[in-house]
Design a protein around this motif. Structure first.
Motif, mmCIF file in Angstrom:
data_model
loop_
_atom_site.group_PDB
_atom_site.id
_atom_site.type_symbol
_atom_site.label_atom_id
_atom_site.label_comp_id
_atom_site.label_asym_id
_atom_site.label_seq_id
_atom_site.Cartn_x
_atom_site.Cartn_y
_atom_site.Cartn_z
ATOM 1 N N ALA A 13 0.861 -1.186 0.000
ATOM 2 C CA ALA A 13 0.000 0.000 0.000
ATOM 3 C C ALA A 13 0.893 1.230 0.000
ATOM 4 C CB ALA A 13 -0.914 0.010 1.217
ATOM 5 N N PHE A 14 0.545 2.160 -0.857
ATOM 6 C CA PHE A 14 1.254 3.437 -0.963
ATOM 7 C C PHE A 14 0.269 4.564 -0.679
ATOM 8 C CE2 PHE A 14 3.427 0.437 -3.650
ATOM 9 C CZ PHE A 14 4.769 0.709 -3.478
ATOM 10 N N LYS A 15 0.713 5.554 0.073
ATOM 11 C CA LYS A 15 -0.097 6.745 0.301
ATOM 12 C C LYS A 15 0.783 7.955 0.056
ATOM 13 C CE LYS A 15 -3.565 8.801 3.241
ATOM 14 N NZ LYS A 15 -4.389 8.647 4.446
ATOM 15 N N LYS A 16 0.312 8.845 -0.779
ATOM 16 C CA LYS A 16 1.064 10.047 -1.161
ATOM 17 C C LYS A 16 2.467 9.695 -1.636
ATOM 18 C CE LYS A 16 -1.473 13.363 1.635
ATOM 19 N NZ LYS A 16 -1.378 14.457 2.625
ATOM 20 N N GLY A 17 2.572 8.581 -2.376
ATOM 21 C CA GLY A 17 3.843 8.181 -2.954
ATOM 22 C C GLY A 17 4.776 7.423 -2.032
ATOM 23 N N HIS A 18 4.352 7.168 -0.790
ATOM 24 C CA HIS A 18 5.199 6.490 0.188
ATOM 25 C C HIS A 18 4.658 5.094 0.483
ATOM 26 C CE1 HIS A 18 7.438 10.161 1.115
ATOM 27 N NE2 HIS A 18 6.274 10.786 1.016
ATOM 28 N N LEU A 19 5.552 4.117 0.544
ATOM 29 C CA LEU A 19 5.163 2.772 0.920
ATOM 30 C C LEU A 19 4.797 2.782 2.402
ATOM 31 C CD1 LEU A 19 4.951 -0.280 0.268
ATOM 32 C CD2 LEU A 19 7.350 -0.467 0.946
ATOM 33 N N VAL A 20 3.558 2.390 2.717
ATOM 34 C CA VAL A 20 3.106 2.410 4.104
ATOM 35 C C VAL A 20 2.722 1.024 4.612
ATOM 36 C CG1 VAL A 20 2.372 4.826 4.010
ATOM 37 C CG2 VAL A 20 0.724 3.029 3.445
ATOM 38 N N PHE A 21 2.692 0.026 3.720
ATOM 39 C CA PHE A 21 2.332 -1.336 4.123
ATOM 40 C C PHE A 21 2.875 -2.305 3.096
ATOM 41 C CE2 PHE A 21 -0.428 -5.067 3.941
ATOM 42 C CZ PHE A 21 -0.542 -5.419 5.279
ATOM 43 N N SER A 22 3.414 -3.418 3.568
ATOM 44 C CA SER A 22 3.860 -4.489 2.675
ATOM 45 C C SER A 22 3.798 -5.791 3.450
ATOM 46 C CB SER A 22 5.287 -4.232 2.198
ATOM 47 O OG SER A 22 5.702 -5.278 1.346
ATOM 48 N N GLN A 23 3.056 -6.759 2.890
ATOM 49 C CA GLN A 23 2.922 -8.043 3.572
ATOM 50 C C GLN A 23 2.634 -9.145 2.572
ATOM 51 O OE1 GLN A 23 0.490 -8.226 7.200
ATOM 52 N NE2 GLN A 23 -0.560 -9.959 6.295
ATOM 53 N N PRO A 24 3.393 -10.243 2.661
ATOM 54 C CA PRO A 24 3.089 -11.394 1.810
ATOM 55 C C PRO A 24 1.924 -12.191 2.395
ATOM 56 C CG PRO A 24 5.032 -11.847 3.116
ATOM 57 C CD PRO A 24 4.620 -10.433 3.425
ATOM 58 N N GLY A 25 1.241 -12.920 1.523
ATOM 59 C CA GLY A 25 0.163 -13.796 1.964
ATOM 60 C C GLY A 25 -1.200 -13.293 1.515
ATOM 61 N N ALA A 26 -2.085 -14.236 1.272
ATOM 62 C CA ALA A 26 -3.452 -13.897 0.878
ATOM 63 C C ALA A 26 -4.231 -13.472 2.120
ATOM 64 C CB ALA A 26 -4.120 -15.094 0.212
ATOM 65 N N LEU A 27 -4.875 -12.337 2.056
ATOM 66 C CA LEU A 27 -5.654 -11.844 3.176
ATOM 67 C C LEU A 27 -7.132 -12.174 2.988
ATOM 68 C CD1 LEU A 27 -4.194 -8.224 3.504
ATOM 69 C CD2 LEU A 27 -3.685 -10.188 4.960
ATOM 70 N N PRO A 28 -7.835 -12.520 4.078
ATOM 71 C CA PRO A 28 -9.291 -12.624 3.968
ATOM 72 C C PRO A 28 -9.886 -11.219 3.831
ATOM 73 C CG PRO A 28 -8.569 -13.083 6.222
ATOM 74 C CD PRO A 28 -7.331 -12.884 5.389
ATOM 75 N N ALA A 29 -11.118 -11.142 3.393
ATOM 76 C CA ALA A 29 -11.763 -9.848 3.122
ATOM 77 C C ALA A 29 -11.724 -8.914 4.326
ATOM 78 C CB ALA A 29 -13.200 -10.068 2.651
ATOM 79 N N GLU A 30 -11.977 -9.454 5.521
ATOM 80 C CA GLU A 30 -12.001 -8.608 6.723
ATOM 81 C C GLU A 30 -10.634 -7.988 6.985
ATOM 82 O OE1 GLU A 30 -12.687 -12.153 7.117
ATOM 83 O OE2 GLU A 30 -14.654 -11.704 6.282
ATOM 84 N N ALA A 31 -9.582 -8.773 6.828
ATOM 85 C CA ALA A 31 -8.229 -8.262 7.053
ATOM 86 C C ALA A 31 -7.851 -7.230 5.999
ATOM 87 C CB ALA A 31 -7.225 -9.410 7.060
ATOM 88 N N LEU A 32 -8.234 -7.469 4.746
ATOM 89 C CA LEU A 32 -7.959 -6.487 3.696
ATOM 90 C C LEU A 32 -8.676 -5.177 4.001
ATOM 91 C CD1 LEU A 32 -6.712 -5.607 1.039
ATOM 92 C CD2 LEU A 32 -8.604 -6.749 -0.152
ATOM 93 N N ASN A 33 -9.918 -5.253 4.475
ATOM 94 C CA ASN A 33 -10.644 -4.035 4.838
ATOM 95 C C ASN A 33 -9.964 -3.301 5.979
ATOM 96 O OD1 ASN A 33 -12.713 -3.577 3.020
ATOM 97 N ND2 ASN A 33 -14.064 -5.052 4.006
ATOM 98 N N GLU A 34 -9.408 -4.038 6.938
ATOM 99 C CA GLU A 34 -8.678 -3.395 8.036
ATOM 100 C C GLU A 34 -7.453 -2.652 7.505
ATOM 101 O OE1 GLU A 34 -7.748 -6.068 11.253
ATOM 102 O OE2 GLU A 34 -9.827 -6.792 11.348
ATOM 103 N N VAL A 35 -6.733 -3.271 6.590
ATOM 104 C CA VAL A 35 -5.561 -2.615 5.990
ATOM 105 C C VAL A 35 -5.998 -1.352 5.253
ATOM 106 C CG1 VAL A 35 -3.775 -2.820 4.212
ATOM 107 C CG2 VAL A 35 -4.169 -4.704 5.813
ATOM 108 N N ILE A 36 -7.043 -1.466 4.444
ATOM 109 C CA ILE A 36 -7.527 -0.310 3.676
ATOM 110 C C ILE A 36 -7.926 0.822 4.614
ATOM 111 C CG2 ILE A 36 -9.402 0.507 2.185
ATOM 112 C CD1 ILE A 36 -9.273 -2.327 0.847
#
Length: 118
Positions: free
Chosen positions: A77-100
């Motif tokens: 995940a990048f915000k304003k051009g900066h990497l703010v999150f990086s994680q390997p592995g398939a996320l379930p929908a709930e976890a992806l929503n938490e990241v977002i």
């Protein structure tokens, strides 16, 4: 908004030109990648304000290497051009929503100011 295929030619500009960009590094032969794809696509429909990019690591080996991808799927995940999150592995929908939601709530400017004060 649907997902966007990113290449070495479009990756950097996409990250720079958009407030929030999520990137799924994947490959067609990867079972977890195929499982994660509908979750990622669904999130892209729920968040049209965010760019959801996909990088095919087979077609874009140099880009995957530059991003230091060692396991797929990997979500960045990048915000304003900066990497703010990086994680390997398939996320379930709930976890992806938490990241977002965490990326949306993150004040990148405040975080960068804290880092420069240290």
């Amino acid at each position: 908004m649907a997902t966007t295929d990113l290449t070495a030619a479009s990756f950097e500009q996409t990250v720079i030109d958009n407030e929030i960009v999520l990137v799924d590094f994947w490959a067609s032969w990867c079972g977890p990648c195929r499982q994660f794809a509908p979750v990622y696509d669904g999130a892209s429909e729920q968040h049209p304000e965010i760019v959801f990019g996909k990088v095919d690591t087979e077609a874009e080996q140099a880009l995957a290497g530059a991003a230091k991808i060692t396991s797929i799927p990997t979500l960045m995940a990048f915000k304003k051009g900066h990497l703010v999150f990086s994680q390997p592995g398939a996320l379930p929908a709930e976890a992806l929503n938490e990241v977002i939601n965490a990326v949306i709530a993150l004040d990148v400017d405040a975080e960068l100011a804290k880092e420069s004060d240290q």
